[in-house]
Design an enzyme around this catalytic site. Structure first.
Site, PDB file in Angstrom:
ATOM      1  N   GLN A 105       1.094  -1.344  -0.024  1.00  0.00           N
ATOM      2  CA  GLN A 105      -0.593   0.111   0.150  1.00  0.00           C
ATOM      3  C   GLN A 105       0.942   1.235   0.501  1.00  0.00           C
ATOM      4  O   GLN A 105       0.527   2.071   0.016  1.00  0.00           O
ATOM      5  CB  GLN A 105      -0.785   0.076   1.055  1.00  0.00           C
ATOM      6  CG  GLN A 105      -1.975  -1.142   1.277  1.00  0.00           C
ATOM      7  CD  GLN A 105      -2.594  -1.627   2.734  1.00  0.00           C
ATOM      8  OE1 GLN A 105      -3.114  -0.002   3.090  1.00  0.00           O
ATOM      9  NE2 GLN A 105      -3.328  -2.003   2.663  1.00  0.00           N
ATOM     10  N   HIS A 170      -1.483   0.485   5.244  1.00  0.00           N
ATOM     11  CA  HIS A 170      -2.795   1.419   6.458  1.00  0.00           C
ATOM     12  C   HIS A 170      -1.647   2.846   6.446  1.00  0.00           C
ATOM     13  O   HIS A 170      -1.430   2.374   7.826  1.00  0.00           O
ATOM     14  CB  HIS A 170      -2.561   0.494   7.743  1.00  0.00           C
ATOM     15  CG  HIS A 170      -4.323  -0.136   7.940  1.00  0.00           C
ATOM     16  ND1 HIS A 170      -4.624  -0.641   8.323  1.00  0.00           N
ATOM     17  CD2 HIS A 170      -4.829  -0.603   6.465  1.00  0.00           C
ATOM     18  CE1 HIS A 170      -5.511  -1.705   7.811  1.00  0.00           C
ATOM     19  NE2 HIS A 170      -5.289  -1.892   6.697  1.00  0.00           N
ATOM     20  N   GLU A 262     -16.507   4.407   7.898  1.00  0.00           N
ATOM     21  CA  GLU A 262     -17.061   4.743   8.595  1.00  0.00           C
ATOM     22  C   GLU A 262     -16.225   6.210   7.442  1.00  0.00           C
ATOM     23  O   GLU A 262     -15.182   6.532   7.725  1.00  0.00           O
ATOM     24  CB  GLU A 262     -16.155   5.205  10.114  1.00  0.00           C
ATOM     25  CG  GLU A 262     -16.400   3.630  11.261  1.00  0.00           C
ATOM     26  CD  GLU A 262     -15.926   3.867  12.252  1.00  0.00           C
ATOM     27  OE1 GLU A 262     -16.144   2.882  12.417  1.00  0.00           O
ATOM     28  OE2 GLU A 262     -14.925   4.649  12.471  1.00  0.00           O
ATOM     29  N   TYR A 272     -11.998   7.486  19.000  1.00  0.00           N
ATOM     30  CA  TYR A 272     -13.003   6.715  18.449  1.00  0.00           C
ATOM     31  C   TYR A 272     -13.295   4.931  18.396  1.00  0.00           C
ATOM     32  O   TYR A 272     -13.631   4.457  17.094  1.00  0.00           O
ATOM     33  CB  TYR A 272     -12.340   7.575  16.433  1.00  0.00           C
ATOM     34  CG  TYR A 272     -12.961   8.846  16.512  1.00  0.00           C
ATOM     35  CD1 TYR A 272     -14.041   8.894  16.447  1.00  0.00           C
ATOM     36  CD2 TYR A 272     -12.201   9.656  17.177  1.00  0.00           C
ATOM     37  CE1 TYR A 272     -14.225  10.354  16.316  1.00  0.00           C
ATOM     38  CE2 TYR A 272     -12.350  11.452  17.175  1.00  0.00           C
ATOM     39  CZ  TYR A 272     -13.803  11.456  16.768  1.00  0.00           C
ATOM     40  OH  TYR A 272     -13.830  12.657  16.404  1.00  0.00           O
ATOM     41  N   TYR A 283     -11.132  -9.998   9.512  1.00  0.00           N
ATOM     42  CA  TYR A 283     -10.824 -10.426   8.786  1.00  0.00           C
ATOM     43  C   TYR A 283     -10.405 -12.186   8.706  1.00  0.00           C
ATOM     44  O   TYR A 283     -10.651 -12.380   7.892  1.00  0.00           O
ATOM     45  CB  TYR A 283      -9.849 -10.242   7.353  1.00  0.00           C
ATOM     46  CG  TYR A 283      -9.902  -9.016   7.027  1.00  0.00           C
ATOM     47  CD1 TYR A 283     -11.386  -8.955   5.668  1.00  0.00           C
ATOM     48  CD2 TYR A 283      -9.638  -7.823   7.178  1.00  0.00           C
ATOM     49  CE1 TYR A 283     -10.672  -8.090   4.898  1.00  0.00           C
ATOM     50  CE2 TYR A 283      -9.156  -6.938   6.492  1.00  0.00           C
ATOM     51  CZ  TYR A 283     -10.634  -6.819   5.285  1.00  0.00           C
ATOM     52  OH  TYR A 283     -10.132  -5.766   4.485  1.00  0.00           O
TER      53      TYR A 283
END
Length: 389
Positions: A105, A170, A262, A272, A283
């Site tokens: 990523q 991420h 979200e 949060y 997963y």
């Protein structure tokens, strides 16, 4: 989770691989060749309230921003920052970009202009890199030099996530300048490590507030409790969009795990909840308690299960689509969609979800109020969305 919609139960097994790939927000996926072509005579295509005009194509584009003269800066995952003419016909790579680790990523990520760009020509951007301890996301800036050989000059890294860890997932890396013109907000994903999102010393899994020079300027109450001095809010997962609306509210979107994407209203000092709560599951099938089970955590404003795999975020303020002023727009990767969120003050609800036949990596507002979206992957196109004739 204690409950699950029938739809999600039905498709969960079949979509697990696809959702996991979508969660890998920078996974290079070939653009769908069947994606809509230009609309005849500016007419909206069937089922869509806008006309679509292809502008240019790129190699795994990630983010974009407009220069005051209508030209664009577009980042490509592998590490190129492209200077693009307003008509999309000319694309020139800028020199001066640091080495980028684009595995998984990773890549060259967000790009945003300094609030006083017209005076200082300063461009901010984020990218993933290797360093002590593993890899992480960095925030850098440089001065745009125009001319025959455009470049970013005087480039310097002004902030790095902490700690750097192993893995390629991420990173997040989204940037938004505050309305006060004195601060910027920078997202750090939890790097698929879960616990750092609740670790007060780490910047991972957090929304950060910095000065324009990259110095920590987090929530004073959190800093007093021993948090990293850059932290503004925490308990986040993979934050791939952040934007202020016209009223000064800060909105953020993040990918949930298997379920639970979200939209959040970001407030100083709030937790949060991730990974303690989420409206998605791990997963591997392990349960995560719902937000409703732990009311001490700040709850999302909008939630998607099944996921849309959100990417990019803007608060629309243009004149071309007055009916959408003040609303949020996000791209959808797994959902291959452009998604609108109705905003009413500090409340938000689901609006429209338009199928685009390709993974949408980024959404931006043009100078004339048109919407622009970037398709994900090799050959990913820049599409201009305008009012139908």
């Amino acid at each position: 989770m204690s409950t699950r919609t029938i739809l999600f139960t039905t498709i969960a097994s079949a979509s697990l691989l696809a959702c996991s790939a979508a969660d890998q927000g920078n996974a290079t996926v070939p653009a769908n060749a069947a994606t809509a072509a230009a609309s005849p005579a500016g007419a909206a295509q069937a089922g869509l309230p806008f006309a679509i005009t292809p502008v240019a194509a790129f190699d795994a584009p990630w983010a974009m921003t407009f220069l005051p003269d209508g030209r664009m800066l577009v980042t490509q995952k592998a590490g190129q920052l492209m200077l693009v003419s307003a008509d999309g016909k000319t694309k020139t790579p800028l020199t001066g970009i640091p080495a980028v680790d684009s595995e998984g990523q990773g890549g060259l990520m967000d790009v945003v202009l300094h609030p006083q760009f017209a005076q200082n020509r300063m461009v901010y951007f984020s990218f993933s890199e290797a360093g002590p301890g593993g890899k992480g996301v960095a925030l850098a800036r440089g001065v745009l030099q125009d001319g025959d050989k455009p470049a970013l000059q005087d480039v310097s890294v002004i902030f790095r996530a902490s700690p750097y860890v192993e893995g390629d997932g991420h990173y997040s890396g989204r940037i938004a300048f505050a309305p006060d013109g004195q601060h910027l907000f920078f997202t750090n994903g939890e790097r698929q490590k879960f616990d750092p999102a609740q670790d007060p010393k780490a910047t991972l899994g957090k929304v950060l507030r910095l000065t324009l020079d990259g110095k920590p300027a987090g929530d004073p109450a959190l800093t007093a409790k021993g948090f990293n001095p850059a932290v503004w809010s925490y308990g986040h997962r993979n934050l791939l969009g952040i934007a202020f609306d016209g009223a000064g509210n800060l909105w953020e979107q993040e990918m949930g795990p298997m379920g639970g994407d979200e939209i959040n209203l970001i407030q100083a000092g709030k937790n949060y909840g991730y990974p303690i709560v989420s409206d998605g599951d791990h997963y591997d099938g392990r349960d995560i308690p719902n937000h409703d089970t732990r009311p001490e955590f700040e709850k999302y404003k909008v939630n998607w299960t099944p996921v849309i795999a959100p990417a990019g975020l803007i608060a629309y303020s243009g004149a071309m689509f007055p009916e959408w002023q003040g609303d949020l727009f996000v791209g959808g990767l797994a959902s291959e969609a452009l998604v609108r969120i109705d905003v009413n003050g500090t409340q938000a609800t689901k609006g429209d979800q338009w199928g685009m036949n390709a993974r949408i990596r980024e959404v931006e507002q043009g100078p004339d109020g048109a919407l622009y979206v970037l398709e994900d992957g090799e050959g990913g196109r820049l599409l201009k969305l305008t009012k139908p004739a």
